[in-house]
Design a protein around this motif. Structure first.
Motif, PDB file in Angstrom:
ATOM      1  N   ALA A 267      27.193  43.618  49.082  1.00 27.78           N
ATOM      2  CA  ALA A 267      27.602  42.216  49.198  1.00 27.78           C
ATOM      3  C   ALA A 267      26.677  41.415  50.110  1.00 27.78           C
ATOM      4  O   ALA A 267      26.596  40.196  49.985  1.00 27.78           O
ATOM      5  N   ARG A 268      25.968  42.100  51.002  1.00 27.58           N
ATOM      6  CA  ARG A 268      25.127  41.404  51.977  1.00 27.58           C
ATOM      7  C   ARG A 268      23.634  41.623  51.736  1.00 27.58           C
ATOM      8  O   ARG A 268      22.810  41.326  52.592  1.00 27.58           O
ATOM      9  N   LEU A 269      23.286  42.119  50.573  1.00 21.51           N
ATOM     10  CA  LEU A 269      21.900  42.451  50.257  1.00 21.51           C
ATOM     11  C   LEU A 269      20.962  41.262  50.457  1.00 21.51           C
ATOM     12  O   LEU A 269      19.823  41.422  50.909  1.00 21.51           O
ATOM     13  N   ALA A 270      21.432  40.065  50.159  1.00 20.94           N
ATOM     14  CA  ALA A 270      20.602  38.865  50.286  1.00 20.94           C
ATOM     15  C   ALA A 270      20.194  38.579  51.732  1.00 20.94           C
ATOM     16  O   ALA A 270      19.250  37.820  51.971  1.00 20.94           O
ATOM     17  N   GLU A 271      20.856  39.206  52.702  1.00 18.65           N
ATOM     18  CA  GLU A 271      20.497  39.027  54.108  1.00 18.65           C
ATOM     19  C   GLU A 271      19.227  39.786  54.481  1.00 18.65           C
ATOM     20  O   GLU A 271      18.665  39.574  55.559  1.00 18.65           O
ATOM     21  N   LEU A 272      18.803  40.693  53.607  1.00 21.46           N
ATOM     22  CA  LEU A 272      17.640  41.533  53.887  1.00 21.46           C
ATOM     23  C   LEU A 272      16.442  41.064  53.072  1.00 21.46           C
ATOM     24  O   LEU A 272      16.585  40.624  51.940  1.00 21.46           O
ATOM     25  N   ASP A 273      15.263  41.198  53.641  1.00 24.07           N
ATOM     26  CA  ASP A 273      14.020  40.793  53.000  1.00 24.07           C
ATOM     27  C   ASP A 273      13.400  42.003  52.307  1.00 24.07           C
ATOM     28  O   ASP A 273      12.990  42.965  52.966  1.00 24.07           O
TER      29      ASP A 273
ATOM     30  N   ALA B 143      19.155  53.795  51.665  1.00 24.51           N
ATOM     31  CA  ALA B 143      17.722  53.683  51.365  1.00 24.51           C
ATOM     32  C   ALA B 143      17.481  53.770  49.860  1.00 24.51           C
ATOM     33  O   ALA B 143      16.688  53.006  49.302  1.00 24.51           O
ATOM     34  N   MET B 144      18.171  54.679  49.198  1.00 25.93           N
ATOM     35  CA  MET B 144      18.040  54.799  47.740  1.00 25.93           C
ATOM     36  C   MET B 144      18.538  53.534  47.048  1.00 25.93           C
ATOM     37  O   MET B 144      17.916  53.053  46.096  1.00 25.93           O
ATOM     38  N   PHE B 145      19.641  52.986  47.524  1.00 23.98           N
ATOM     39  CA  PHE B 145      20.178  51.747  46.958  1.00 23.98           C
ATOM     40  C   PHE B 145      19.171  50.611  47.115  1.00 23.98           C
ATOM     41  O   PHE B 145      18.919  49.846  46.178  1.00 23.98           O
ATOM     42  N   LEU B 146      18.582  50.498  48.298  1.00 17.24           N
ATOM     43  CA  LEU B 146      17.603  49.443  48.529  1.00 17.24           C
ATOM     44  C   LEU B 146      16.398  49.618  47.602  1.00 17.24           C
ATOM     45  O   LEU B 146      15.924  48.647  47.007  1.00 17.24           O
TER      46      LEU B 146
ATOM     47  N   ASN C 274      16.903  48.402  44.300  1.00 18.65           N
ATOM     48  CA  ASN C 274      17.094  46.952  44.250  1.00 18.65           C
ATOM     49  C   ASN C 274      15.840  46.194  44.693  1.00 18.65           C
ATOM     50  O   ASN C 274      15.941  45.076  45.208  1.00 18.65           O
ATOM     51  N   GLY C 275      14.693  46.800  44.494  1.00 20.98           N
ATOM     52  CA  GLY C 275      13.436  46.099  44.688  1.00 20.98           C
ATOM     53  C   GLY C 275      12.773  46.208  46.045  1.00 20.98           C
ATOM     54  O   GLY C 275      11.730  45.595  46.265  1.00 20.98           O
ATOM     55  N   PHE C 276      13.342  46.965  46.954  1.00 19.52           N
ATOM     56  CA  PHE C 276      12.714  47.179  48.260  1.00 19.52           C
ATOM     57  C   PHE C 276      11.656  48.266  48.103  1.00 19.52           C
ATOM     58  O   PHE C 276      11.975  49.387  47.714  1.00 19.52           O
ATOM     59  N   GLU C 277      10.406  47.928  48.408  1.00 12.22           N
ATOM     60  CA  GLU C 277       9.308  48.870  48.185  1.00 12.22           C
ATOM     61  C   GLU C 277       8.995  49.749  49.390  1.00 12.22           C
ATOM     62  O   GLU C 277       8.479  50.847  49.227  1.00 12.22           O
ATOM     63  N   HIS C 278       9.259  49.262  50.586  1.00  9.05           N
ATOM     64  CA  HIS C 278       8.910  50.000  51.807  1.00  9.05           C
ATOM     65  C   HIS C 278      10.195  50.395  52.524  1.00  9.05           C
ATOM     66  O   HIS C 278      10.667  49.687  53.421  1.00  9.05           O
ATOM     67  N   VAL C 279      10.757  51.527  52.107  1.00  9.90           N
ATOM     68  CA  VAL C 279      12.049  51.984  52.624  1.00  9.90           C
ATOM     69  C   VAL C 279      11.916  53.420  53.108  1.00  9.90           C
ATOM     70  O   VAL C 279      11.251  54.238  52.480  1.00  9.90           O
ATOM     71  N   ALA C 280      12.577  53.701  54.225  1.00  7.07           N
ATOM     72  CA  ALA C 280      12.600  55.067  54.759  1.00  7.07           C
ATOM     73  C   ALA C 280      13.999  55.398  55.248  1.00  7.07           C
ATOM     74  O   ALA C 280      14.794  54.514  55.560  1.00  7.07           O
ATOM     75  N   ASN C 281      14.260  56.685  55.312  1.00  2.91           N
ATOM     76  CA  ASN C 281      15.477  57.215  55.916  1.00  2.91           C
ATOM     77  C   ASN C 281      15.078  57.842  57.246  1.00  2.91           C
ATOM     78  O   ASN C 281      14.119  58.623  57.299  1.00  2.91           O
ATOM     79  N   ILE C 282      15.781  57.495  58.315  1.00  3.15           N
ATOM     80  CA  ILE C 282      15.523  58.118  59.612  1.00  3.15           C
ATOM     81  C   ILE C 282      16.280  59.439  59.643  1.00  3.15           C
ATOM     82  O   ILE C 282      17.512  59.475  59.737  1.00  3.15           O
ATOM     83  N   VAL C 283      15.526  60.512  59.524  1.00  2.69           N
ATOM     84  CA  VAL C 283      16.079  61.865  59.417  1.00  2.69           C
ATOM     85  C   VAL C 283      16.807  62.245  60.705  1.00  2.69           C
ATOM     86  O   VAL C 283      16.282  62.075  61.799  1.00  2.69           O
TER      87      VAL C 283
END
Length: 111
Positions: free
Chosen positions: A54-60, A79-82, A85-94
């Motif tokens: 619901a708040r995805l639009a708040e993120l660039d 991270a997978m959801f992002l 949804n078009g986010f190219e530079h995403v990481a999970n902090i292990v």
């Protein structure tokens, strides 16, 4: 594939993405009160996992985003959801904020 980044390697990952990074903390409010990450060369935004759609639009989508939770499972899903949804530079902090406390900032309480 989602990048998997240890807390100690976050700065290097953000730099490799061009900087101006964001740590997206997806934990719930009581968890944030128990322990939080202090911004250090990156911005921290807290949005609980269930509120992300619901708040995805708040993120660039053009900004590097490293997702954080307690141990790394919820943040991996976000991270997978992002990424889907078009986010190219995403990481999970292990290891999540627990690993953050052990590896990067011992002043962050463990819970």
């Amino acid at each position: 594939m989602i990048d998997q980044v240890r807390p100690t390697d976050l700065d290097a990952w953000l730099a490799a993405q061009g900087g101006n990074g964001l740590v997206l903390d997806v934990r719930e409010a009581p968890e944030l009160r128990a322990a939080s990450v202090a911004p250090a060369g990156f911005e921290v935004v807290a949005i609980p996992m269930n509120e992300i759609p619901a708040r995805l639009a708040e993120l660039d989508a053009d900004r590097p985003v490293a997702c954080l939770c307690h141990h790394g499972a919820r943040s991996q899903r976000v991270a997978m959801f992002l990424a889907h949804n078009g986010f190219e530079h995403v990481a999970n902090i292990v290891g999540g904020i627990d690993a953050w406390s052990l590896e990067r900032d011992c002043a962050v309480p463990r819970y």
